[in-house]
Design a protein around this motif. Structure first.
Motif, PDB file in Angstrom:
ATOM      1  N   MET A 139      42.639  26.627  48.411  1.00 30.96           N
ATOM      2  CA  MET A 139      41.773  26.852  47.303  1.00 30.96           C
ATOM      3  C   MET A 139      40.420  26.823  47.905  1.00 30.96           C
ATOM      4  N   ALA A 140      40.148  25.921  48.884  1.00 33.37           N
ATOM      5  CA  ALA A 140      38.854  25.816  49.441  1.00 33.37           C
ATOM      6  C   ALA A 140      38.500  26.949  50.068  1.00 33.37           C
ATOM      7  N   VAL A 141      39.347  27.555  50.833  1.00 29.64           N
ATOM      8  CA  VAL A 141      38.978  28.778  51.519  1.00 29.64           C
ATOM      9  C   VAL A 141      38.642  29.892  50.651  1.00 29.64           C
ATOM     10  N   ILE A 142      39.455  30.114  49.667  1.00 30.79           N
ATOM     11  CA  ILE A 142      39.285  31.033  48.509  1.00 30.79           C
ATOM     12  C   ILE A 142      37.889  31.072  47.939  1.00 30.79           C
ATOM     13  N   CYS A 143      37.591  29.656  47.424  1.00 29.16           N
ATOM     14  CA  CYS A 143      36.472  29.337  46.846  1.00 29.16           C
ATOM     15  C   CYS A 143      35.034  29.934  47.958  1.00 29.16           C
ATOM     16  N   ALA A 144      35.286  29.433  49.317  1.00 32.64           N
ATOM     17  CA  ALA A 144      34.401  29.755  50.276  1.00 32.64           C
ATOM     18  C   ALA A 144      33.986  31.159  50.335  1.00 32.64           C
ATOM     19  N   LEU A 145      35.200  31.845  50.274  1.00 35.09           N
ATOM     20  CA  LEU A 145      35.114  33.375  50.326  1.00 35.09           C
ATOM     21  C   LEU A 145      34.476  34.352  49.235  1.00 35.09           C
ATOM     22  N   ILE A 146      34.723  33.540  47.971  1.00 36.22           N
ATOM     23  CA  ILE A 146      33.994  34.141  46.766  1.00 36.22           C
ATOM     24  C   ILE A 146      32.595  33.983  46.917  1.00 36.22           C
ATOM     25  N   ILE A 147      32.310  32.593  47.411  1.00 40.75           N
ATOM     26  CA  ILE A 147      30.846  32.286  47.528  1.00 40.75           C
ATOM     27  C   ILE A 147      30.186  33.394  48.712  1.00 40.75           C
ATOM     28  N   ALA A 148      30.898  33.665  49.630  1.00 44.13           N
ATOM     29  CA  ALA A 148      30.520  34.672  50.674  1.00 44.13           C
ATOM     30  C   ALA A 148      30.004  35.708  50.187  1.00 44.13           C
ATOM     31  N   ILE A 149      31.183  36.377  49.127  1.00 46.12           N
ATOM     32  CA  ILE A 149      31.007  37.770  48.690  1.00 46.12           C
ATOM     33  C   ILE A 149      29.816  37.816  47.789  1.00 46.12           C
ATOM     34  N   VAL A 150      29.649  37.038  46.767  1.00 44.71           N
ATOM     35  CA  VAL A 150      28.508  37.008  46.092  1.00 44.71           C
ATOM     36  C   VAL A 150      27.130  36.743  46.750  1.00 44.71           C
ATOM     37  N   THR A 151      27.159  35.848  47.810  1.00 49.64           N
ATOM     38  CA  THR A 151      26.143  35.728  48.704  1.00 49.64           C
ATOM     39  C   THR A 151      25.543  36.967  49.329  1.00 49.64           C
TER      40      THR A 151
END
Length: 195
Positions: A139-151
Motif C-alpha cells: 500500500m505504501a508503494v501504491i500510495c507513492a505511485l499515485i503521488i508520482a502520477i499526480v506530481t
C-alpha cells in the motif's frame, strides 16, 4: 488499512499537496526556458515525480527502521530546502539580470540543477512516511505511485503555463523564475521552523 476508494482519494490529495512546490518550480523552469520541447518537459516532470514518490517511501522505511535518526534529521529539512532553492533561484535571478535586455536568451536548466530542485522540493515529503506508517509495503508503494502520477501531471501543467507566460514576459522571465524559487525556499523554511 485497506485498498479502497478512500485510500486512492487520500493518496491523490496527498500527491496534490506535495506537488505544489514542484509545480511552482516547474512554473519557474517554464518561464525561464520558453522553447522547451515536450520531451524535456516530460523529463523534468518525471524527475519531480520520482523524487516525490521516493521521499515518502524513504520516510516510510525510516519509520519502520531508524525512526530515532529521522526525528533528529527532520529539523534540518527546512534549512536544506532554503539553501538549495535560494542557491538555484539566486543563480537564475543573476542570469536573468545579466540577460535582461536580450530577447530569448535564457539559461538552460542543467541536469545538476534539476536534481537539486528535485531534492529541495521533495525533501519535506520525507515526513509523509509518518502519515503512511500504518500502510503495509504494497500500500505504501501504491500510495507513492499515485503521488508520482499526480506530481507528474501537475508539473507538466506548471511547465506549460510557465512557457506560455515566459514568452510574454521575454527578458524578465529568468528574474521572475529566480524570485519564485527563492520565495518557495523561504516559504518552506518559515512553515518548517515556525509552524
Amino acid at each position: 488499512m485497506e485498498f479502497t476508494l478512500g485510500f486512492v482519494l487520500q493518496s491523490v490529495l496527498l500527491g496534490v499537496g506535495l506537488a505544489m512546490d514542484a509545480f511552482s518550480v516547474s512554473l519557474a523552469n517554464g518561464l525561464n526556458e520558453t522553447r522547451m520541447k515536450a520531451a524535456k518537459m516530460s523529463g523534468i516532470a518525471g524527475v519531480f515525480a520520482v523524487f516525490q514518490a521516493v521521499m515518502p517511501m524513504l520516510g516510510w522505511i525510516c519509520v519502520h527502521t531508524v525512526v530515532v535518526y529521522f526525528n533528529s534529521f527532520q529539523k534540518f529539512i527546512p534549512w536544506i530546502a532554503l539553501v538549495l532553492l535560494c542557491y538555484i533561484g539566486g543563480k537564475m535571478l543573476i542570469e536573468g539580470i545579466k540577460n535582461k535586455g536580450e530577447e530569448g536568451k535564457t539559461a538552460r536548466l542543467t541536469f545538476g540543477a534539476l536534481m537539486v530542485q528535485g531534492i529541495a522540493t521533495s525533501i519535506d515529503a520525507l515526513s509523509v512516511g509518518f502519515t503512511i506508517a500504518d500502510y503495509d509495503l504494497a500500500m505504501a508503494v501504491i500510495c507513492a505511485l499515485i503521488i508520482a502520477i499526480v506530481t507528474f501531471a501537475i508539473c507538466i501543467a506548471g511547465l506549460a503555463i510557465g512557457k506560455k507566460f515566459g514568452t510574454k514576459l521575454s527578458g524578465k522571465a529568468g528574474i521572475l523564475g529566480g524570485v519564485i524559487l527563492i520565495g518557495i525556499g523561504i516559504e518552506i523554511f518559515i512553515k518548517g521552523v515556525f509552524f
